[in-house]
Design an enzyme around this catalytic site. Structure first.
Site, PDB file in Angstrom:
ATOM      1  N   GLU A   8      43.749   0.362  38.968  1.00 36.42           N
ATOM      2  CA  GLU A   8      43.016   0.971  40.091  1.00 36.42           C
ATOM      3  C   GLU A   8      42.826  -0.019  41.235  1.00 36.42           C
ATOM      4  OE1 GLU A   8      39.681   3.909  38.689  1.00 36.42           O
ATOM      5  OE2 GLU A   8      39.880   2.324  37.206  1.00 36.42           O
TER       6      GLU A   8
ATOM      7  N   LYS B 182      33.473   5.225  27.583  1.00 41.38           N
ATOM      8  CA  LYS B 182      34.516   4.983  28.579  1.00 41.38           C
ATOM      9  C   LYS B 182      35.278   3.682  28.365  1.00 41.38           C
ATOM     10  CE  LYS B 182      35.483   7.061  31.700  1.00 41.38           C
ATOM     11  NZ  LYS B 182      34.878   7.154  33.044  1.00 41.38           N
TER      12      LYS B 182
ATOM     13  N   HIS C  67      57.820  16.121  41.582  1.00 48.69           N
ATOM     14  CA  HIS C  67      56.600  16.850  41.992  1.00 48.69           C
ATOM     15  C   HIS C  67      55.508  16.745  40.927  1.00 48.69           C
ATOM     16  CE1 HIS C  67      59.199  18.877  45.015  1.00 48.69           C
ATOM     17  NE2 HIS C  67      60.075  18.841  44.032  1.00 48.69           N
TER      18      HIS C  67
ATOM     19  N   SER D 130      32.054   1.425  31.015  1.00 45.18           N
ATOM     20  CA  SER D 130      31.117   2.045  31.947  1.00 45.18           C
ATOM     21  C   SER D 130      29.708   1.592  31.603  1.00 45.18           C
ATOM     22  CB  SER D 130      31.223   3.566  31.835  1.00 45.18           C
ATOM     23  OG  SER D 130      30.029   4.170  32.329  1.00 45.18           O
TER      24      SER D 130
END
Ligand code: ARG
Length: 469
Positions: free
Chosen positions: A299, A292, A165, A286
């Site tokens: 992804e 970043k 979980h 970024s």
């Protein structure tokens, strides 16, 4: 009349009964050459085997067969040299090659399609293609597995929290976690081998759908092309795309497995987990936020899972409700198969690279594994070994956890006397049980996370993958 000149400028191979040329819009709409050209090698291999069979059966002469074989080899060479001109007005790869053959060798070329239809031909091409690509994917999967095994060997001593979980559950070895993926990819390899075994059946000879009255030898063609068997029912043969659906399912499961890994890497690379650093060369920045460093590779792998799953769903829906036997709808099988294959292939190879560019923050992992009552189950098992029924032990430990939480303490903060106030079965030997290493190494059940077990697994997997230690 057979010799009357063709009425249309770009005569079709099937043009005999037509009085008018095909509308340009129809040619554009029905053409598949822009994607099925990638089947050229398989189409040519199939045609060569078919021509040899025709010659053996006396359906064409030895000279005609030689001319066909030579002509096909020439076409293959030109395609590979990039000099072959694919014509959309000839629809697909089958007719592009056949037409070019006839232009090159004359009448013998017109005999190649004897006792054959594009319906059985396209099934053959796709089976040959997927047989080859299936093996290619299996090799790539093994590369990814090797990447995991190498990391597991390097980090054999590292502990981390195992999760259910997404809540910290029990301490495990990082190596155990990594090897879980090796098992997943092993099933994927096995599934592909099974899929290839099932699609490895020779369809040629089904012809349009009813078989042929000409004296062909299907078994000879099968042997020439390395198929162990021929398909059993001509109608099933030309209408069947089970093998393509199954292949897409295999691709989808691989991509899903990669996606689960990707999700973990995205989480682990973030500050909240901070378990892993992905090498600079495998991240992007970024355009606005200077600080970043983004995990775009995982992804995108995760994102492409939608696309691969979509290909599977697309083909399933294409085949749904098709009456027997061949329908042109089936031409819609190839793009999803090719796209899924390209996507999975690219995702696997970038994953293999990515695995070589991860640094695990094992101190952070150990710290995360140390708190949070991760050894509560061990304490319950300890009481069970002292003969307390498991349900009672679960209750006792639950009360100890609640007691600690009220005070902002961990299990290891409690003194022996405090623990004993919850159960008189608790002795001094309990302290070892509450330690992370003690917990991990107690899990000696087959497939468990104890170091000895993980070492066994690692040796077995290294041997399977041909890695020498
Ligand atoms: N390009 C076609 C396909 O991929 C080949 C078979 C066409 N057969 C036909 N009768 N039109 O399915």
């Amino acid at each position: 009349m057979a010799d009357s000149p063709r009425r249309t400028p770009a005569a079709k191979l099937w043009g005999g009964r037509f009085a008018e040329a095909t509308a340009a819009s129809v040619e554009a709409f029905t053409a598949s050459i822009h994607y099925d050209a990638r089947l050229y090698r398989h189409d040519i291999a199939g045609s060569k085997a078919h021509a040899r069979m025709l010659a053996r059966q006396g359906l064409i002469s030895g000279e005609e067969c030689d001319a066909i074989l030579k002509g096909l080899d020439g076409i293959c060479a030109d395609i590979e040299a990039g000099t072959f001109v694919f014509r959309p007005d000839l629809e697909d790869i089958h007719m592009n090659i056949e037409k070019a053959l006839t232009e090159r060798i004359g009448a013998a070329g017109e005999k190649l399609h004897t006792a054959r239809s594009r319906n059985d031909q396209v099934s053959l091409d796709l089976r040959l293609y997927l047989r080859e690509e299936g093996e290619g994917l299996r090799r790539l999967l093994a590369e990814v597995q090797k990447g995991f095994v190498t990391l597991a060997r390097r980090h054999l001593g590292a502990v981390m929290p195992g999760y259910t979980h997404l809540q910290r559950a029990q301490p495990v070895l990082l190596a155990h976690h990594l090897l879980a993926y090796v098992e997943m990819f092993e099933r994927d390899r096995d599934r592909l081998a099974d899929c290839v075994r099932r699609l490895n059946v020779m369809p040629l000879g089904a012809a349009a759908m009813a078989g042929t009255g000409l004296p062909i030898d299907r078994e000879f063609v099968a042997a020439e092309l390395g198929f162990p068997a021929v398909t059993a029912n001509s109608m099933d043969t030309v209408g069947d795309r089970d093998f393509a659906m199954e292949f897409l399912f295999c691709c989808t499961v691989i991509q899903l497995h990669l996606s689960r890994l990707a999700e973990e890497l995205v989480l682990w690379a973030g500050r909240e987990f901070d378990f892993v650093e992905i090498g600079d060369r495998y991240c992007t920045g970024s355009s606005i936020m200077p600080q970043k460093k983004n995990p775009d590779i995982p992804e995108l792998i995760r994102g492409k899972t939608g696309r691969v799953t979509g290909s599977l769903m697309g083909l399933l829906m294409t085949v749904k409700g098709l009456p027997l036997t061949y329908n042109r709808d089936l031409q819609e099988d190839k793009e999803p198969v090719f796209d899924a294959l390209d996507t999975v292939r690219a995702s696997l190879s970038i994953t293999a690279e990515l695995l070589g560019n991860l640094s695990f923050k094992t101190d952070r992992m150990r710290a995360a594994a140390s708190g949070g009552f991760m050894t509560a189950t061990d304490l319950a098992d300890y009481l069970v070994q002292k003969n307390m029924p498991f349900r009672q032990a679960h209750g006792v430990v639950g009360r100890i956890v609640a007691h600690c939480q009220e005070r902002g303490q961990e299990l290891t903060d409690l003194k022996l006397e405090e623990l004993q106030s919850f159960s008189s079965l608790i002795d001094g030997d309990v302290l070892e049980v509450l330690k992370v290493e003690g917990s991990v190494n107690s899990r000696l059940s087959i497939g468990g996370t104890a170091r000895a077990r993980v070492e066994d697994a690692l040796r077995r997997l290294e041997k399977n993958l041909g890695i020498t230690g």
